[in-house]
Write an enzyme that holds these catalytic residues in place. Structure first.
Site, PDB file in Angstrom:
ATOM      1  N   ASP A   1      -7.609  -1.726   4.132  1.00 54.63           N
ATOM      2  CA  ASP A   1      -6.109  -1.407   4.674  1.00 54.63           C
ATOM      3  C   ASP A   1      -5.997  -1.321   6.175  1.00 54.63           C
ATOM      4  OD1 ASP A   1      -5.863  -1.222   1.898  1.00 54.63           O
ATOM      5  OD2 ASP A   1      -6.433   0.913   1.901  1.00 54.63           O
TER       6      ASP A   1
ATOM      7  N   HIS B   1       0.886  -1.117  -0.096  1.00 54.14           N
ATOM      8  CA  HIS B   1      -0.054  -0.037   0.157  1.00 54.14           C
ATOM      9  C   HIS B   1       0.938   1.174  -0.133  1.00 54.14           C
ATOM     10  CE1 HIS B   1      -3.762   2.265   0.730  1.00 54.14           C
ATOM     11  NE2 HIS B   1      -2.897   3.160   1.506  1.00 54.14           N
TER      12      HIS B   1
ATOM     13  N   CYS C   1      48.451  22.240 -11.420  1.00 52.12           N
ATOM     14  CA  CYS C   1      48.601  21.184 -10.804  1.00 52.12           C
ATOM     15  C   CYS C   1      50.007  20.574 -10.950  1.00 52.12           C
ATOM     16  CB  CYS C   1      47.446  20.346 -10.841  1.00 52.12           C
ATOM     17  SG  CYS C   1      47.018  19.652 -12.645  1.00 52.12           S
TER      18      CYS C   1
END
Length: 902
Positions: free
Chosen positions: A142, A106, A707
């Protein structure tokens, strides 16, 4: 266990498949009858596997179970009933029959929102949490005991479709299978539902989904999204029922410019704008609706309400006419009750349903792979002529996609007007950060603010990752032919080239790069990178492998290279656009989606790139750009469970932290390009003029913010003094100044904190006894300018000999040329291993030194010569993984081995 699957739909099909994978025996599938000759997906899957399929129109009559139906069910001998999604009433004689009873999925957190429209009401009520429950069936609606629950956050603009696709479907399948596993292990709980918080709401139908305008904007927004797509919230406009789709809350709607639209019952007219239809709540706040659908089924973008009939028909080429005939045949096969498909034939008025839309979209893909439709395209073009015109426009790249809304900051600079986006880019749209958070990005040339930029928060990262995940798993990007993917990347590169001057100017303003270098390298190499990887898209392939472990059977084993999924990318500030390109191009070529964090101090070319990517036609969610802090955005990307790969360029310290977070979160794949202290060895037999020129470049290129910069030069003692003198002579010629001046050699450092770090670095060198020959000070002018610097007499133990400066500081030590192995020992005595270099005219010496240098890149008689086809990456604490070249693709791919017995 022996399981009966009772239900229908794609959800039921997936649960069925997963239960079989778990080793359970499916003794029967009980589903709905065929509709218009088409079987439900669950039935189709089961029939393919040879599982018994029962298609009962009903189980009960006048409230009583049909004995013959129950008997057929009982004959299957199920030990457990699993109801993943079931629209039929199942009698208790069936529910209670198996030894383990029955479990039902559900889509709400029971006891809240019982009933058949649970997802709708979760949104209508504005619940902040949603989820699903697997419960034991009883004779109530439910109300049975809870076996398992899972919850998720409900996002502000979620619809039934988005929350279902993001969580309720995929996690619901897993949860249902887990529930069965718990039952099989005897560990399944039965938790009685509480009465507190229990609610039951009616089924949402068209007649009860009319919009009530006498409520706040948020409540109207919740009503519209709670009914989107089914049944659709509606109101009367021009005396006809119009349905509203795609609602979102907006802050500045009241100030929107556009045409008023009278809506029956609304407190004031809506405003039709380019972005959509602005609507007002009774609190004066606003929402925006993207699409409208009329009673006949025709859907249009809301922004086109007053111009929806203005499009001019295009004349078809012979090839396009052939495509139209193919499509006519497809329509005929779907609309079997229509004698002949005419131009005016309406798809929905002729009996087509939602599953027919899915089929039509797939048929178009088969006929013309590069024409990627969404379901909404069919709803918006319902007649055959409209449909063909829309397809042809898409094939020509003239599909009139929703206009990209960009709030630019404009500046007149460098003899041009540059237009800079400044917001986050999420799911194909520029948006403000959560809470409207911003910060100022600073021009290092004068220290003034360029503009305010949106500052991404954790919730923004979550939205971007969700968009990227949906684009990868559900969107057209994941289905796109690799060659079409390559065409898109080529188109992006072309657009970048068209905007090359603008991109270079933005890069210069934001990072301090000299304009000529920004044009050639920062932007130029970025364009080359995207073009290079665009060519790889349709050349990614696995291999076949002979195996002999299964004789005498015949076997075939092959490998597939597959995209990883959602990739996080975090880039540095020294080459903002180029670092973006190095990682993103390979990532996209491999078929992944991207959430990228630019450096906080240099965000502007990244968000401009996002604009160009959108204009190139990249689908929503494929590329997402989030300016922000590393501690918030970078950390969340490292921790996020839906991010499957993270690529990072930056400091070693941060790289270690990222690697740890990625491991702890979900073991995501990582590639790291980290710090460096690259040694450059210059022997006396070198070409001295070239060694001086390239030595200068190795240190001062891009202001030393590089770098792979040569962090330390080892110069043979016999040429040491001459080399230093020649370098000093060249340094005196360098012009430090405005980076937009074409004669400038050296611009400002990237930001104030970095300038301060360089000044401290030099003070430490002097304190330890190194000789400062030149520079070492801030230039006396506004901005973050630093004098190019030269140190000699640097000993191995000194701080400046060991640590990376990341700035324009040349560190020179001497060595005796007779002891090659000793200088190699000194050069390798570092925890870094990104790059290195050697200058000598002795080829044997060059090969020996290049073999012994422990670095990912070795330059011989050159430096800084990177190329898009050559792999780039470091050893040791400079990281692992590669950018550029074919190797980079493997960083964004996973290898799957498939073995088949035949």
């Amino acid at each position: 266990m022996k399981i009966a699957v009772i239900g229908q739909s794609l959800f039921g099909q997936e649960v069925y498949k997963e239960l079989r994978k778990e080793g359970h025996t499916i003794v029967g599938v009980f589903t709905i009858p065929d509709k218009d000759g088409k079987a439900d997906p669950l039935a189709t899957e089961a029939e393919k596997d040879g599982v018994a399929v029962f298609k009962f129109p009903r189980w009960r009559l006048k409230g009583r179970a049909l004995p013959e139906i129950v008997a057929q069910y009982k004959a299957a001998g199920a030990e457990l009933n699993v109801l993943p999604f079931c629209s039929q009433f199942i009698p208790m004689e069936v529910i209670d029959n198996p030894r383990h009873g029955s479990i039902i999925y559900h889509p709400s957190l029971l006891p809240r929102h019982r009933g058949a429209s649970a997802i709708n009401w979760t949104l209508i009520h504005g619940d902040k949490k949603g989820g699903f429950t697997v419960f034991w069936a009883d004779d109530g609606l439910d109300t049975g005991p809870i076996l398992l629950q899972r919850e998720c956050d409900v996002e502000a603009n979620d619809t039934v479709n988005t929350i279902y696709k993001r969580f309720l479907f995929p996690e619901g399948v897993k949860g249902t299978v887990e529930a069965v596993r718990l039952i099989a292990e005897g560990k399944a709980p039965r938790i009685t539902q509480t009465k507190e918080g229990a609610s039951y709401e009616c089924i949402q139908k068209k007649e009860n989904s009319k919009i009530d305008w006498n409520q706040p904007a948020e409540a109207i927004h919740n009503w519209i999204r709670g009914n989107d797509k089914v049944p659709g919230a509606w109101a009367k406009v021009d005396r006809q029922r119009v349905t509203f789709y795609g609602s979102s809350l907006v802050d500045n709607g009241a100030a929107a410019m556009g045409e008023p639209l009278e809506i029956e019952g609304a407190r004031c007219p809506g405003i039709v704008t380019k972005a959509g239809l602005v609507l007002f709540g009774n609190d004066g706040k606003t929402l925006l609706v993207k699409n409208l659908q009329f009673e006949g089924g025709k859907m249009i973008p809301a922004g086109q309400y007053f111009s929806s009939g203005d499009s001019v028909a295009v004349e078809l080429t012979e090839e396009e006419q052939a495509f139209a005939q193919q499509m006519r045949a497809v329509w005929q096969s779907i609309l079997t009750n229509v004698a002949e498909i005419e131009d005016s034939t309406d798809f929905f008025k002729s009996g087509a349903a939602s599953m027919d839309v899915v089929r039509l979209v797939e048929e178009v893909k088969l006929c013309a792979g590069c024409c990627q439709l969404q379901n909404e395209d069919v709803y918006m073009n319902t007649s055959f002529q409209e449909f063909i015109q829309m397809c042809v426009r898409k094939l020509r790249g003239e599909d009139g996609k929703e206009e990209l809304q960009v709030d630019y900051v404009e500046k007149d600079i460098n003899n041009m007007t540059i237009r800079m986006p400044h917001q986050l880019f999420i799911n194909g749209e520029f948006v403000d950060a959560e809470g409207g958070k911003t910060y100022k990005t600073i021009n290092p040339t004068d220290g003034t603010a360029i503009c305010k930029v949106s500052l991404a928060q954790v919730s923004d990262v979550d939205k971007a990752v969700a968009a990227a995940k949906e684009a990868f798993e559900e969107g057209e990007w994941g289905r796109m032919n690799p060659r079409d993917r390559g065409r898109l990347i080529y188109k992006l590169a072309d657009l970048m080239e068209e905007h090359q001057d603008e991109l270079a100017t933005i890069e210069t303003m934001d990072s301090g790069a000299v304009y000529t270098l920004a044009l050639k390298t920062h932007v130029g190499m970025s364009i080359q990178t995207f073009r290079y990887f665009a060519g790889w898209c349709d050349k990614i392939q696995g291999c076949t492998i002979p195996i002999n472990q299964a004789r005498p059977n015949r076997n075939l084993t092959f490998t597939k290279k597959e995209p990883i999924g959602v990739c996080g990318i975090v880039i540095p500030w020294n080459y903002p656009l180029m670092m973006l390109a190095w990682k993103t191009a390979a990532c996209l070529a491999a078929g992944n989606t991207v959430v990228l964090k630019p450096a906080q101090v240099t965000p502007l070319t990244a968000v401009k790139f996002a604009e160009l990517a959108a204009r190139a036609g990249f689908p929503k969610g494929v590329i997402n750009i989030l300016p922000g802090s590393g501690s918030v955005v970078g950390q969340r990307l490292s921790d996020h469970l839906d991010v499957r790969k993270l690529g990072f360029t930056g400091s070693t310290e941060t790289g270690k932290h990222i690697m740890k977070s990625c491991a702890v979160s979900n073991m995501k794949k990582v590639s790291l390009e980290l710090g460096g202290k690259s040694p450059l060895i210059i022997f006396s037999d070198c070409d001295l003029g070239k060694a001086v020129r390239m030595g200068m470049s190795s240190v001062f290129f891009n202001k030393g913010e590089n770098c792979i910069a040569a962090g330390r030069l080892f110069v043979e003692d016999t040429i040491h003094d001459t080399f230093v003198a020649r370098v000093l002579e060249e340094m005196k010629k360098m012009k430090v100044g405005d980076p937009l001046d074409r004669s400038t050699d050296h611009g400002p450092q990237n930001h104030k904190a970095h300038l301060d770090k360089l000044l401290e670095f030099c003070r430490t060198g002097i304190k330890e006894g190194a000789t400062l020959v030149r520079g070492g000070k801030q230039v006396d002018r506004p901005g973050f300018f630093f004098e190019p610097t030269l140190f000699t007499d640097v000993l191995d133990h000194m701080y400046i000999a060991v640590e990376e400066s990341f700035g324009p500081i040349m560190i020179i030590s001497s060595f005796k040329g007779s002891d090659v192995d000793d200088v190699l020992r000194r050069a390798n005595a570092t925890e870094y291993g990104l790059a290195s270099g050697v200058f000598t005219q002795d080829i044997s010496k060059a090969l020996y030194v290049s073999e012994k240098l422990n670095a990912g890149t070795v330059f011989v008689n050159t430096y800084n010569k990177t190329d898009v086809a050559a792999p780039f990456g470091g050893f040791k604490q400079s990281g692992f993984g590669k950018d550029l070249g074919q190797d980079a693709l493997n960083e964004y791919l996973k290898t799957k081995a498939v073995t088949i017995e035949y």
